[in-house]
Enzyme design. Structure first.
Site, PDB file in Angstrom:
ATOM      1  N   TRP A   9       0.823  -1.219   0.000  1.00 31.45           N
ATOM      2  CA  TRP A   9       0.000   0.000   0.000  1.00 31.45           C
ATOM      3  C   TRP A   9       0.859   1.272   0.000  1.00 31.45           C
ATOM      4  O   TRP A   9       0.349   2.350  -0.188  1.00 31.45           O
ATOM      5  CB  TRP A   9      -0.912   0.021   1.229  1.00 31.45           C
ATOM      6  CG  TRP A   9      -2.072  -0.921   1.183  1.00 31.45           C
ATOM      7  CD1 TRP A   9      -2.359  -1.877   0.237  1.00 31.45           C
ATOM      8  CD2 TRP A   9      -3.135  -1.000   2.150  1.00 31.45           C
ATOM      9  NE1 TRP A   9      -3.524  -2.531   0.560  1.00 31.45           N
ATOM     10  CE2 TRP A   9      -4.020  -2.018   1.726  1.00 31.45           C
ATOM     11  CE3 TRP A   9      -3.434  -0.321   3.337  1.00 31.45           C
ATOM     12  CZ2 TRP A   9      -5.171  -2.352   2.439  1.00 31.45           C
ATOM     13  CZ3 TRP A   9      -4.578  -0.651   4.056  1.00 31.45           C
ATOM     14  CH2 TRP A   9      -5.430  -1.661   3.610  1.00 31.45           C
ATOM     15  N   LYS A  10       2.140   1.123   0.264  1.00 32.22           N
ATOM     16  CA  LYS A  10       3.040   2.289   0.400  1.00 32.22           C
ATOM     17  C   LYS A  10       2.434   3.268   1.427  1.00 32.22           C
ATOM     18  O   LYS A  10       1.865   2.805   2.398  1.00 32.22           O
ATOM     19  CB  LYS A  10       3.304   2.916  -0.963  1.00 32.22           C
ATOM     20  CG  LYS A  10       3.801   1.872  -1.978  1.00 32.22           C
ATOM     21  CD  LYS A  10       4.331   2.454  -3.238  1.00 32.22           C
ATOM     22  CE  LYS A  10       4.804   1.317  -4.150  1.00 32.22           C
ATOM     23  NZ  LYS A  10       5.428   1.775  -5.371  1.00 32.22           N
ATOM     24  N   HIS A  87      13.006  -1.904  -0.290  1.00 30.00           N
ATOM     25  CA  HIS A  87      12.268  -1.376  -1.440  1.00 30.00           C
ATOM     26  C   HIS A  87      13.049  -0.212  -2.056  1.00 30.00           C
ATOM     27  O   HIS A  87      13.653   0.587  -1.349  1.00 30.00           O
ATOM     28  CB  HIS A  87      10.868  -0.921  -1.010  1.00 30.00           C
ATOM     29  CG  HIS A  87       9.982  -0.656  -2.176  1.00 30.00           C
ATOM     30  ND1 HIS A  87      10.067   0.499  -2.916  1.00 30.00           N
ATOM     31  CD2 HIS A  87       9.027  -1.414  -2.765  1.00 30.00           C
ATOM     32  CE1 HIS A  87       9.181   0.440  -3.906  1.00 30.00           C
ATOM     33  NE2 HIS A  87       8.537  -0.707  -3.828  1.00 30.00           N
ATOM     34  N   GLU A 162      12.306  -6.284  -8.817  1.00 34.06           N
ATOM     35  CA  GLU A 162      11.487  -5.110  -9.099  1.00 34.06           C
ATOM     36  C   GLU A 162      12.330  -4.068  -9.828  1.00 34.06           C
ATOM     37  O   GLU A 162      12.985  -3.238  -9.190  1.00 34.06           O
ATOM     38  CB  GLU A 162      10.967  -4.523  -7.769  1.00 34.06           C
ATOM     39  CG  GLU A 162       9.533  -4.330  -7.838  1.00 34.06           C
ATOM     40  CD  GLU A 162       8.902  -3.640  -6.648  1.00 34.06           C
ATOM     41  OE1 GLU A 162       7.700  -3.805  -6.551  1.00 34.06           O
ATOM     42  OE2 GLU A 162       9.551  -2.937  -5.872  1.00 34.06           O
TER      43      GLU A 162
HETATM   44  P1  PGA Z   1       3.579  -0.655  -8.665  1.00 36.68           P
HETATM   45  O1  PGA Z   1       4.517  -0.715  -7.380  1.00 36.68           O
HETATM   46  O2  PGA Z   1       2.804  -1.935  -8.722  1.00 36.68           O
HETATM   47  O3  PGA Z   1       2.692   0.541  -8.430  1.00 36.68           O
HETATM   48  O4  PGA Z   1       4.453  -0.493  -9.857  1.00 36.68           O
HETATM   49  C1  PGA Z   1       5.190  -1.876  -7.036  1.00 36.68           C
HETATM   50  C2  PGA Z   1       6.115  -1.586  -5.877  1.00 36.68           C
HETATM   51  O5  PGA Z   1       6.723  -0.510  -5.849  1.00 36.68           O
HETATM   52  O6  PGA Z   1       6.252  -2.425  -4.973  1.00 36.68           O
END
Ligand code: PGA
Length: 246
Positions: A9-10, A87, A162
C-alpha cells in the site's frame, strides 16, 4: 495457481477508516496486505483470509532507544508474517544501503518473519548493461549475512525482482517483459547457487502489475508471485489479479 500476491500500500491511504474499508474489500487467500505501520492493527482485526505484512522494520529490538523505529518483535506481536525489505523507494529516498538491508533481513529471519527482499536496477543501469552487477551486489550484500547465520537453512525467503524503472508511480510505469523477468530470475538463481545459499528461495516480480498483465507474469512457473503497488489500492483490480491466480 495459488501464487503469493503482495499488496504494497506504500504511504496510503490517509485515514484509518479508509484502511479498514480497503482491507475488508481485499480480504483474499494468497494475498499479503502490507499497510503503513499505523494501520497494521486495524487491518489485522478485519482480515480473515489475507495475511499481514509490513513495509519495513528496524534491526534492533525487541525494544530500545530508537525513536521512530519499529522492531521485528513488535511486528510479530501484531500478527505480521511478512516484511518488505530494501524497497527501491527506501533505498532512494532514505539512503538505505545494502548493509542496512542485510541487518534488517537478519532481524526479520531471527524473529520468524518472512522477508521479501527487493532488488532491481534503474533505467540508466539497464541501458548501460549493468543490471547483473547491480543485482549481484544487492543479493550478495542482502543475503550474505544470512548465509552465515546458524540454522538459516530452509528459511523462507522471497526475492522480489522489481526493476525500478517499471514501478508505476516512482518509475516509468511500464512493466518488464515477462520473458526478460524469467531470464533475470534465472540469473539470480544461478548466483545464489554459486554463493551456496541454502535458503528456501522464492522469486516474485513487481513493477506495474495490474489486472491486464498479471496473467502474463503469473502463468510462468518461474514467477512465484507478484508485488503489487498502485493496483493494490483498487479493490476491483485486486479481485481481478486474484482471479487470475485461482
Ligand atoms: P507498482 O509498485 O505496482 O505501483 O508499480 C510496485 C512496488 O513498488 O512495490
Amino acid at each position: 495457481m495459488n501464487k503469493l500476491i503482495i499488496a504494497n500500500w506504500k504511504m496510503n491511504p490517509a485515514s484509518i477508516a479508509e484502511a479498514e474499508a480497503l482491507a475488508k474489500a481485499t480480504d483474499y487467500e494468497n494475498l499479503v496486505i502490507c499497510p503503513p505501520f499505523p494501520f497494521l492493527s486495524v487491518v489485522a482485526s478485519v482480515i480473515k483470509k489475507a495475511q499481514l505484512g509490513a513495509q519495513d522494520l528496524f534491526w534492533e529490538g525487541p525494544t530500545g532507544p530508537y525513536t521512530g523505529e519499529v522492531s521485528a518483535a513488535e511486528l510479530k506481536n501484531l500478527g505480521v508474517k511478512y516484511v518488505i525489505i530494501g524497497h527501491s523507494e527506501r533505498r532512494k529516498n532514505l539512503g538505505e544501503t545494502n548493509e542496512v538491508i542485510a541487518k534488517k533481513v537478519v532481524a526479520a529471519v531471527n524473529e520468524g518473519l518472512i522477508p521479501i527482499i527487493c532488488v532491481g536496477e534503474t533505467w540508466e543501469q539497464k541501458i548501460a548493461d549493468e543490471k547483473e552487477i547491480v543485482l549481484s551486489d544487492e543479493i550478495r550484500a542482502g543475503l550474505g549475512a544470512l548465509a552465515k547465520l546458524e540454522g538459516c537453512e530452509n528459511k523462507n525467503i522471497y526475492i522480489a525482482y522489481e526493476p525500478i524503472w517499471a514501478i508505476s508511480t516512482s518509475g516509468r510505469g511500464v512493466a518488464d517483459h515477462p520473458g526478460d523477468t524469467i531470464v533475470t530470475i534465472g540469473f539470480i538463481k544461478k548466483l545464489l547457487e554459486r554463493l551456496n545459499y541454502k535458503l528456501d528461495n522464492h522469486f516474485i516480480y513487481g513493477g506495474s502489475i495490474n489486472s491486464k498483465n498479471a496473467a502474463e507474469f503469473l502463468k510462468h512457473e518461474e514467477i512465484e508471485g507478484a508485488l503489487v503497488g498502485g493496483a493494490s489500492l483498487r479493490p476491483e483490480e485486486v479481485a481481478a489479479i486474484l482471479a487470475v491466480n485461482e
